[in-house]
Design a protein around this motif. Structure first.
Motif, PDB file in Angstrom:
ATOM      1  N   TRP A 182      11.457  18.915 -48.954  1.00 53.22           N
ATOM      2  CA  TRP A 182      10.599  20.031 -49.352  1.00 53.22           C
ATOM      3  C   TRP A 182       9.465  19.607 -50.273  1.00 53.22           C
ATOM      4  CZ3 TRP A 182       9.993  21.650 -54.454  1.00 53.22           C
ATOM      5  CH2 TRP A 182      10.865  21.080 -55.384  1.00 53.22           C
ATOM      6  N   TRP A 183       9.659  18.547 -51.028  1.00 49.47           N
ATOM      7  CA  TRP A 183       8.711  18.079 -52.049  1.00 49.47           C
ATOM      8  C   TRP A 183       7.531  17.302 -51.472  1.00 49.47           C
ATOM      9  CZ3 TRP A 183       7.988  12.887 -51.757  1.00 49.47           C
ATOM     10  CH2 TRP A 183       8.945  12.177 -50.987  1.00 49.47           C
ATOM     11  N   ASP A 184       7.606  16.886 -50.228  1.00 45.08           N
ATOM     12  CA  ASP A 184       6.677  15.923 -49.629  1.00 45.08           C
ATOM     13  C   ASP A 184       5.339  16.593 -49.287  1.00 45.08           C
ATOM     14  OD1 ASP A 184       5.346  14.014 -48.116  1.00 45.08           O
ATOM     15  OD2 ASP A 184       7.083  13.504 -46.887  1.00 45.08           O
ATOM     16  N   PRO A 185       4.217  16.163 -49.898  1.00 43.26           N
ATOM     17  CA  PRO A 185       2.918  16.794 -49.592  1.00 43.26           C
ATOM     18  C   PRO A 185       2.464  16.590 -48.155  1.00 43.26           C
ATOM     19  CG  PRO A 185       2.612  14.834 -50.953  1.00 43.26           C
ATOM     20  CD  PRO A 185       4.083  15.102 -50.912  1.00 43.26           C
ATOM     21  N   MET A 186       3.089  15.632 -47.446  1.00 42.81           N
ATOM     22  CA  MET A 186       2.729  15.358 -46.055  1.00 42.81           C
ATOM     23  C   MET A 186       3.686  16.036 -45.075  1.00 42.81           C
ATOM     24  SD  MET A 186       0.061  13.621 -46.461  1.00 42.81           S
ATOM     25  CE  MET A 186      -0.240  13.065 -44.779  1.00 42.81           C
ATOM     26  N   LEU A 187       4.531  16.942 -45.566  1.00 44.92           N
ATOM     27  CA  LEU A 187       5.609  17.447 -44.726  1.00 44.92           C
ATOM     28  C   LEU A 187       5.098  18.196 -43.498  1.00 44.92           C
ATOM     29  CD1 LEU A 187       8.586  17.736 -44.204  1.00 44.92           C
ATOM     30  CD2 LEU A 187       8.632  19.714 -45.738  1.00 44.92           C
ATOM     31  N   GLU A 188       4.180  19.115 -43.676  1.00 46.22           N
ATOM     32  CA  GLU A 188       3.690  19.869 -42.515  1.00 46.22           C
ATOM     33  C   GLU A 188       3.102  18.921 -41.473  1.00 46.22           C
ATOM     34  OE1 GLU A 188       0.704  23.566 -41.296  1.00 46.22           O
ATOM     35  OE2 GLU A 188       0.580  22.691 -43.311  1.00 46.22           O
ATOM     36  N   GLN A 189       2.278  17.993 -41.904  1.00 44.30           N
ATOM     37  CA  GLN A 189       1.652  17.048 -40.978  1.00 44.30           C
ATOM     38  C   GLN A 189       2.702  16.229 -40.235  1.00 44.30           C
ATOM     39  OE1 GLN A 189      -1.542  14.634 -42.650  1.00 44.30           O
ATOM     40  NE2 GLN A 189      -0.801  12.847 -41.524  1.00 44.30           N
ATOM     41  N   GLU A 190       3.725  15.768 -40.942  1.00 45.42           N
ATOM     42  CA  GLU A 190       4.747  14.930 -40.312  1.00 45.42           C
ATOM     43  C   GLU A 190       5.674  15.741 -39.402  1.00 45.42           C
ATOM     44  OE1 GLU A 190       4.977  11.661 -40.212  1.00 45.42           O
ATOM     45  OE2 GLU A 190       3.156  11.458 -41.414  1.00 45.42           O
ATOM     46  N   ILE A 191       5.917  17.007 -39.727  1.00 47.38           N
ATOM     47  CA  ILE A 191       6.675  17.871 -38.816  1.00 47.38           C
ATOM     48  C   ILE A 191       5.913  18.039 -37.508  1.00 47.38           C
ATOM     49  CG2 ILE A 191       7.409  20.259 -38.427  1.00 47.38           C
ATOM     50  CD1 ILE A 191       8.325  20.321 -41.363  1.00 47.38           C
ATOM     51  N   MET A 192       4.613  18.286 -37.605  1.00 55.32           N
ATOM     52  CA  MET A 192       3.803  18.425 -36.394  1.00 55.32           C
ATOM     53  C   MET A 192       3.802  17.126 -35.592  1.00 55.32           C
ATOM     54  SD  MET A 192       3.100  21.515 -36.478  1.00 55.32           S
ATOM     55  CE  MET A 192       3.238  22.783 -37.745  1.00 55.32           C
ATOM     56  N   ARG A 193       3.775  16.006 -36.283  1.00 54.50           N
ATOM     57  CA  ARG A 193       3.787  14.705 -35.603  1.00 54.50           C
ATOM     58  C   ARG A 193       5.064  14.516 -34.797  1.00 54.50           C
ATOM     59  NH1 ARG A 193       4.289   9.081 -39.030  1.00 54.50           N
ATOM     60  NH2 ARG A 193       4.670   7.657 -37.272  1.00 54.50           N
ATOM     61  N   CYS A 194       6.227  14.790 -35.403  1.00 54.50           N
ATOM     62  CA  CYS A 194       7.457  14.568 -34.635  1.00 54.50           C
ATOM     63  C   CYS A 194       7.614  15.618 -33.543  1.00 54.50           C
ATOM     64  CB  CYS A 194       8.682  14.479 -35.536  1.00 54.50           C
ATOM     65  SG  CYS A 194       9.078  15.905 -36.513  1.00 54.50           S
ATOM     66  N   GLY A 195       7.041  16.810 -33.750  1.00 56.44           N
ATOM     67  CA  GLY A 195       7.057  17.803 -32.687  1.00 56.44           C
ATOM     68  C   GLY A 195       6.241  17.355 -31.486  1.00 56.44           C
ATOM     69  N   ARG A 196       5.068  16.829 -31.749  1.00 55.82           N
ATOM     70  CA  ARG A 196       4.206  16.352 -30.650  1.00 55.82           C
ATOM     71  C   ARG A 196       4.885  15.260 -29.843  1.00 55.82           C
ATOM     72  NH1 ARG A 196       0.268  16.402 -34.671  1.00 55.82           N
ATOM     73  NH2 ARG A 196       0.423  14.144 -34.894  1.00 55.82           N
TER      74      ARG A 196
END
Length: 274
Positions: A182-196
């Protein structure tokens, strides 16, 4: 989440640790919970295939088996034994009817983190053929950096994504656990990356209490802490994830209480805060 839809709610057996797996199955079904993730300790001394049938007879979907991993060791014999244990875990998942094995990847305190990460990569590569043959996917779960000493050298979703991409197998992906990420400032970007990339295989939820009284055994129900669970769920779903929302809570406080009442609290927290 709002309303009364529990169709994507899964509870880990470790969450209701005082219950045997048989008791958990009856209790989860009785509360309208749809999914169960089984921890390996809950299978001790049991016929695993029969246990899988029992869970399905109770109307539960078996979401995953926890846990494999713990690959790094200073000695080669330790690394070899870790691979053997993970092969056993894959066989257990297949016997149970679990489509996924979650990997808590491990770390060796006497080794540089980079060395531990290389041993994790090599370990997963060594077990991937068996996972493919068994029809069991492997989910790399990054853990909070406070566990980088002995529990996991994979501490960000970016690291997990890098590893899944390096392994380049449809049988290897990642698990997103809000407690760890939850603390990771890159979390949204990395979630989208693994989704793609088709690598988003599991989603675990709970909350981070403030103050946290124990860094392992004081997780809270959704809504009891500071994690933006609903926002992270929205990111996960925007990334294409359609699987279960798995409640994974380690809590000496909740384990000491009435587990049926705890399950009712889990349902309410899920419906109102996730």
């Amino acid at each position: 989440m709002s309303g009364t839809d529990l169709s994507r709610l899964c509870v880990h057996t470790i969450t209701t640790k005082p219950l045997s797996i048989e008791e958990a199955a009856v209790a989860y079904n009785g509360e309208g919970i749809s999914g169960i993730t089984v921890w390996r300790d809950a299978l001790a001394g049991r016929d695993i295939r029969a246990t899988g049938r029992m869970l399905r007879d109770e109307g539960l979907e078996i979401v995953s088996l926890c846990r494999g991993g713990f690959f790094p060791h200073a000695a080669s014999a330790g690394r070899a034994e870790a691979v053997e244990d993970n092969l056993r875990a894959i066989a257990e998942a297949a016997a149970l009817g679990a489509p996924l094995l979650v990997l808590v990847c491990g770390a060796a305190a006497g080794l540089p983190l980079e060395t531990s990460r290389k041993q994790i990569l090599d370990g997963i590569a060594a077990i991937e053929p068996a996972a493919r043959a068994a029809g069991v996917q492997l989910a790399i779960e990054p853990l909070h950096p406070m566990y980088a000493d002995t529990r996991s050298a994979i501490n960000t979703l970016a690291q997990a994504n890098d590893m899944a991409e390096a392994l380049n197998s449809p049988w290897v992906g990642v698990a997103v656990d809000v407690y760890h990420l939850w603390w990771d400032p890159m979390l949204e970007q990395e979630i989208m990356r693994c989704g793609r990339n088709g690598h988003l295989l599991a989603f675990h939820i709970c909350d981070w209490r403030v103050p946290t009284r124990d860094l392992l055994l004081d997780r809270g129900l959704m809504g009891e802490g500071c994690i933006p669970v609903r926002q992270i769920r929205e990111w996960v779903e925007a990334a294409g994830f359609k699987g279960f929302h798995e409640v994974e809570i380690f809590s000496t406080e909740y384990w000491a209480g009435n587990q049926q009442q705890f399950l009712q609290k889990i349902k309410q927290a899920y419906l109102h805060h996730s």
